[in-house]
Scaffold this motif. Structure first.
Motif, short mmCIF file in Angstrom:
data_model
loop_
_atom_site.label_atom_id
_atom_site.label_comp_id
_atom_site.label_asym_id
_atom_site.label_seq_id
_atom_site.Cartn_x
_atom_site.Cartn_y
_atom_site.Cartn_z
N ASN A 131 0.85 -1.18 0.00
CA ASN A 131 0.00 0.00 0.00
C ASN A 131 0.89 1.24 0.00
N SER A 132 0.30 2.39 0.11
CA SER A 132 1.06 3.63 -0.02
C SER A 132 1.64 4.13 1.31
N ARG A 133 1.44 3.39 2.39
CA ARG A 133 1.98 3.80 3.69
C ARG A 133 3.50 3.72 3.69
N THR A 134 4.10 4.45 4.59
CA THR A 134 5.54 4.40 4.74
C THR A 134 5.89 4.58 6.22
N ALA A 135 7.15 4.45 6.53
CA ALA A 135 7.63 4.66 7.90
C ALA A 135 8.95 5.41 7.82
N GLU A 136 9.22 6.21 8.79
CA GLU A 136 10.43 7.04 8.81
C GLU A 136 11.55 6.44 9.66
N ILE A 137 11.20 5.63 10.65
CA ILE A 137 12.23 5.10 11.56
C ILE A 137 12.90 3.87 10.93
N PRO A 138 14.15 3.58 11.29
CA PRO A 138 14.82 2.39 10.77
C PRO A 138 14.13 1.11 11.26
N ALA A 139 14.09 0.11 10.37
CA ALA A 139 13.53 -1.21 10.69
C ALA A 139 14.57 -2.26 10.33
N LEU A 140 14.87 -3.14 11.27
CA LEU A 140 15.88 -4.18 11.09
C LEU A 140 15.27 -5.55 11.35
N PHE A 141 15.79 -6.57 10.65
CA PHE A 141 15.38 -7.95 10.87
C PHE A 141 16.48 -8.68 11.62
N LEU A 142 16.08 -9.39 12.68
CA LEU A 142 17.00 -10.12 13.55
C LEU A 142 16.66 -11.61 13.49
N LEU A 143 17.68 -12.45 13.50
CA LEU A 143 17.45 -13.89 13.50
C LEU A 143 16.62 -14.30 14.72
N GLY A 144 15.79 -15.32 14.54
CA GLY A 144 14.90 -15.78 15.60
C GLY A 144 15.63 -16.23 16.85
N ARG A 145 16.71 -16.96 16.68
CA ARG A 145 17.47 -17.43 17.85
C ARG A 145 18.02 -16.25 18.65
N ASP A 146 18.51 -15.23 17.95
CA ASP A 146 19.05 -14.05 18.63
C ASP A 146 17.95 -13.33 19.43
N GLY A 147 16.81 -13.11 18.79
CA GLY A 147 15.69 -12.45 19.48
C GLY A 147 15.24 -13.25 20.69
N TYR A 148 15.15 -14.57 20.52
CA TYR A 148 14.74 -15.44 21.62
C TYR A 148 15.72 -15.35 22.79
N MET A 149 17.01 -15.38 22.49
CA MET A 149 18.02 -15.36 23.55
C MET A 149 18.02 -14.02 24.30
N ILE A 150 17.79 -12.93 23.58
CA ILE A 150 17.71 -11.62 24.24
C ILE A 150 16.50 -11.58 25.16
N ARG A 151 15.33 -11.98 24.65
CA ARG A 151 14.11 -11.98 25.46
C ARG A 151 14.24 -12.91 26.67
N ARG A 152 14.80 -14.09 26.45
CA ARG A 152 14.96 -15.06 27.54
C ARG A 152 15.86 -14.52 28.64
N SER A 153 16.95 -13.87 28.27
CA SER A 153 17.85 -13.29 29.25
C SER A 153 17.14 -12.20 30.06
N LEU A 154 16.38 -11.36 29.39
CA LEU A 154 15.65 -10.30 30.10
C LEU A 154 14.65 -10.90 31.09
N GLU A 155 13.94 -11.95 30.66
CA GLU A 155 12.97 -12.61 31.55
C GLU A 155 13.68 -13.24 32.75
N GLN A 156 14.82 -13.90 32.52
CA GLN A 156 15.56 -14.54 33.61
C GLN A 156 16.05 -13.53 34.64
N HIS A 157 16.39 -12.35 34.20
CA HIS A 157 16.90 -11.31 35.09
C HIS A 157 15.79 -10.38 35.60
N GLY A 158 14.57 -10.57 35.11
CA GLY A 158 13.46 -9.72 35.52
C GLY A 158 13.63 -8.28 35.05
N LEU A 159 14.24 -8.10 33.87
CA LEU A 159 14.51 -6.76 33.34
C LEU A 159 13.50 -6.38 32.26
N PRO A 160 13.09 -5.12 32.22
CA PRO A 160 12.13 -4.67 31.20
C PRO A 160 12.78 -4.33 29.86
#
Length: 186
Positions: A131-160
């Motif tokens: 469609n004709s929408r756009t976005a101005e901020i940068p958008a990056l794609f991260l591998l699933g394992r990397d995203g999972y490991m970051i989220r898991r570490s934050l959950e383990q440490h109770g960090l937001p």
């Protein structure tokens, strides 16, 4: 006098430009500074045809996992995303829709992690949603394992959120100091 390109290089460049869809993969690197158990340099790929570019280097900025993770509507933690970088999970809506949601909440950029948690090698090309929408901020794609490991570490440490540095110029770092995630090969 201009320097001539070697014959094989000129022929290769002509061949590459004649083949549609063949392009060199671009990477942008960021380093997690905290929590320490995932203090690695991660690689991500920018969206192909939407979003902005990183004009500023952030020495320390929060990487905030969104709630809900897919970021397809209003964010429950939008106040924490404002002025920071959002970590979003793939799925539920288009990459562009996720980017626009984060932008509407005041995010400086979005990192969209694959929802296939075992993906440690296949980058997905993020493209417009037709469609004709756009976005101005940068958008990056991260591998699933990397995203999972970051989220898991934050959950383990109770960090937001994590504290990251982005972008990181890996060409200025000696190879033995690169600190890439042990589960990922570059």
């Amino acid at each position: 006098m201009p320097r001539a390109w070697p014959g094989w290089l000129g022929a290769w460049l002509c061949l590459c430009s004649a083949v549609h869809g063949l392009r060199i993969q671009q990477y942008l690197y960021f380093q997690v500074l905290s929590p320490g158990d995932i203090r690695y340099i991660f690689s991500a790929t920018p969206a192909r045809d939407f979003g902005g570019v990183f004009n500023t280097r952030y020495e320390q900025i929060y990487l905030v996992p969104t709630d809900p993770p897919e970021a397809c509507g209003a964010l429950n933690n939008g106040v924490f995303v404002e002025g920071q970088i959002a970590l979003v999970e793939r799925g539920g809506c288009s990459f562009l829709s996720k980017t626009r949601i984060v932008q509407e909440h005041g995010g400086r950029a979005v990192i969209i992690a694959d929802n296939a948690y075992d993906n440690d090698s296949s980058y997905i090309e993020m493209i417009q949603d037709g469609n004709s929408r756009t976005a101005e901020i940068p958008a990056l794609f991260l591998l699933g394992r990397d995203g999972y490991m970051i989220r898991r570490s934050l959950e383990q440490h109770g960090l937001p959120w994590a504290v990251i540095s982005i972008p990181v110029n890996v060409t200025s770092i000696p190879t033995y100091e690169l600190m890439q995630p042990p589960w990922t090969f570059w």
